[in-house]
Design an enzyme around this catalytic site. Structure first.
Site, PDB file in Angstrom:
ATOM      1  CE  LYS A  76      -4.071   1.994   2.577  1.00  0.00           C
ATOM      2  NZ  LYS A  76      -4.848   1.839   3.764  1.00  0.00           N
ATOM      3  CB  SER A 156      -8.151   3.944   2.304  1.00  0.00           C
ATOM      4  OG  SER A 156      -7.311   3.172   3.595  1.00  0.00           O
ATOM      5  CB  SER A 180      -8.551   1.038   5.265  1.00  0.00           C
ATOM      6  OG  SER A 180      -9.334   2.272   4.929  1.00  0.00           O
TER       7      SER A 180
HETATM    8  N1  GLN Z   1     -13.293   4.354   5.701  1.00  0.00           N
HETATM    9  C1  GLN Z   1     -12.878   4.703   6.755  1.00  0.00           C
HETATM   10  C2  GLN Z   1     -12.585   6.232   6.697  1.00  0.00           C
HETATM   11  O1  GLN Z   1     -12.819   6.681   5.538  1.00  0.00           O
HETATM   12  C3  GLN Z   1     -11.849   4.225   7.152  1.00  0.00           C
HETATM   13  C4  GLN Z   1     -10.532   4.490   6.425  1.00  0.00           C
HETATM   14  C5  GLN Z   1      -9.222   3.402   6.814  1.00  0.00           C
HETATM   15  O2  GLN Z   1      -9.588   2.695   7.905  1.00  0.00           O
HETATM   16  N2  GLN Z   1      -8.342   3.855   6.891  1.00  0.00           N
HETATM   17  O3  GLN Z   1     -12.036   6.715   7.571  1.00  0.00           O
END
Ligand code: GLN
Length: 490
Positions: A76, A156, A180
């Site tokens: 990532k 994400s 995410s």
């Molecule tokens: N979808 C969540 C957010 O937008 C979690 C994102 C994440 O876990 N980095 O914050």
């Protein structure tokens, strides 16, 4: 070449049935063929990958096989990789080439892994769809039956999940602040685990919300995730929140079975508008575990309903503080101005996308004098209650079973005009981050349109072994073997 799992590739490499260089070339070819469609990788690293594969072959020839010798992975693009551009999918870091390696990626390299490239993500890991990346959206390798419109891979860590699902890599790293890893794993029909907070070092990972961020792996099987996590985890003196606890043999835990385990089913994990197939799949998962000898227990986590609202105070607050460092002076992009204030304003306005700016504004607001007590402090108190719910539930059971997400993958561009609808994606995943406990998503079935759905296993702090044991039991029962439309070797 593309049917390998990490476990089977490892065996083939050790038996000299395949070389690390062949395996790497096959994956680089797959990336060349499919990444233009999927946009799963922001940066491809062919030279680095070839050199690492050659080194792995040399080590294997000497009989020095490490845990991941010759295994090609995607990283990532939130992990700093020494000498390789790291973007966090933001314009504001351009052109940042870290002079150091994050602890997690250094651990993977020490275990012999090959890095194919840096995976796309939502900007600064803020999102559930990968639509907020400054490098463009990622396309989910799955499509609805009879409908080839592009779907989101989740977020994400959407690039990581799409890369593994489409067989561009055998595994990938992700980070999970509110879901995410688990939500994209569910959307892409693969396995992902967010370990206990502190299990993996956060050193060298671009920070989003430091009290919630945790690194973890994606792979196509539970065992592969266990192998990867074993290599990623470990105490790191450079991260004061990294836990000084031994790293058990996670892969061995996958064969334990669930006989005699008590599995809690939290009655609050239902949301309005949740697809009926998800409720049905959850019941199916419960039945599978019962058939394998687990005892099913009804549990209550009464503060679940506040988790999402609290998360969207705590995470932006920490983000606004963490992102203050991108000021045009020390990192990446700089847009000059008449004076220092203008330099900051111009740089941050040009460098940050809309979602990141929204989070910074919410975060700054909830931390400001007069609102700190009303929002931030109160959110921290609710967070303690959420943790207490889990602690109480785990007095009666060994792990919890829930759906991973309230829906299957949705279309690119859907839910974009309403941030609150987008935030609802995280309703089942966020509580684990608030409490710091481990959570795994395992593909368990398909919805009516042929899209994968995941079930989530939550465990006690530092008891990833039970989480893997339960996840592997579901994997065996589900025998999920459907493949996405877009994939290498198809
Ligand atoms: N979808 C969540 C957010 O937008 C979690 C994102 C994440 O876990 N980095 O914050």
């Amino acid at each position: 070449m593309h049917d390998f799992t990490i476990a089977s590739a490892r065996a083939a490499l050790r038996a000299k049935k395949v070389s690390a260089q062949e395996l790497t070339e096959a994956h680089l070819d797959a990336i060349a063929a499919l990444n233009p469609r999927l946009n799963a990788l922001i940066t491809v690293m062919p030279e680095t990958a070839r050199a690492q594969a050659a080194a792995a072959d040399a080590a294997l020839a000497r009989g020095e096989a490490h845990a991941l010798s010759g295994i090609p992975l995607a990283i990532k693009d939130l992990f700093c990789t020494g000498g390789v551009r790291t973007t966090a999918a933001s314009r504001i870091l351009e052109p940042f080439v870290p002079p150091y390696e994050s602890t997690v990626t250094a651990n993977l390299l020490r275990a012999g892994a090959v890095f194919l490239g840096k995976a796309n993500l939502d900007e600064f890991a803020m999102g559930s769809s990968n639509m907020t990346s400054a490098f463009g959206p990622v396309t989910n390798p799955w499509t609805r039956r009879g409908d080839n419109r592009a779907l989101v891979p989740g977020g994400s860590s959407g690039g990581s999940a799409a890369a593994v699902a489409a067989r561009l890599a055998l595994g990938a790293t992700g980070t999970d602040t509110g879901g995410s890893i688990r939500q994209p794993a569910s959307f892409c029909g693969i396995v992902g685990i967010k370990p206990t907070y502190g299990r993996c070092s956060r050193w060298g990972i671009v920070a989003f919300a430091s009290s919630l961020d945790q690194a973890g792996p994606f792979a196509r099987t539970v065992e592969d995730c266990a192998i990867l996590l074993g290599a990623m985890a470990g105490h790191d003196p450079k991260d004061s929140t990294s836990a000084d606890v031994p790293v058990p043999d996670f892969a061995a835990a996958c064969t334990r079975g669930v006989k005699g385990l008590r599995i809690g089913v939290p009655r609050e994990y239902r949301s309005d508008g949740m697809a009926p197939e998800i409720e049905a799949l959850w019941q199916q998962g419960i039945a599978w575990l019962r058939e394998q000898g687990a005892e099913i227990i009804d549990v209550s986590l009464p503060h679940t309903k506040y988790a999402l609202a609290t998360y969207y105070i705590v995470a932006p607050a920490e983000a606004s503080s963490n992102l203050a460092r991108y000021d045009g002076v020390r990192f990446g992009l700089r847009k000059d101005g008449e004076d220092l204030d203008q330099l900051y304003e111009n740089t941050r306005a040009a460098g940050f996308g809309a979602e990141v700016r929204r989070r910074i504004m919410i975060g700054t607001y909830v931390l400001s004098a007069g609102y700190y007590d009303a929002y931030y402090l109160r959110a921290q108190k609710v967070r303690a209650l959420i943790l207490r719910d889990f602690t109480e539930a785990f007095r009666h059971c060994d792990a919890l079973l829930t759906p991973t997400a309230p829906s299957a993958a949705f279309g690119q561009g859907e839910k974009m005009d309403d941030p609150v609808t987008m935030y609802l994606n995280d309703v089942f995943t966020v509580p684990a981050n608030m409490a710091g406990i481990p959570g795994l998503s395992v593909p368990a079935g398909l919805d009516a349109q042929g899209l994968p759905l995941g079930l989530q296993v939550l465990g006690k702090p530092f008891d990833e072994e039970t989480v893997f044991a339960v996840g592997a039991a579901i994997e065996r029962a589900a025998a999920f073997n459907v493949l996405p439309a877009i994939r290498a070797g198809a």
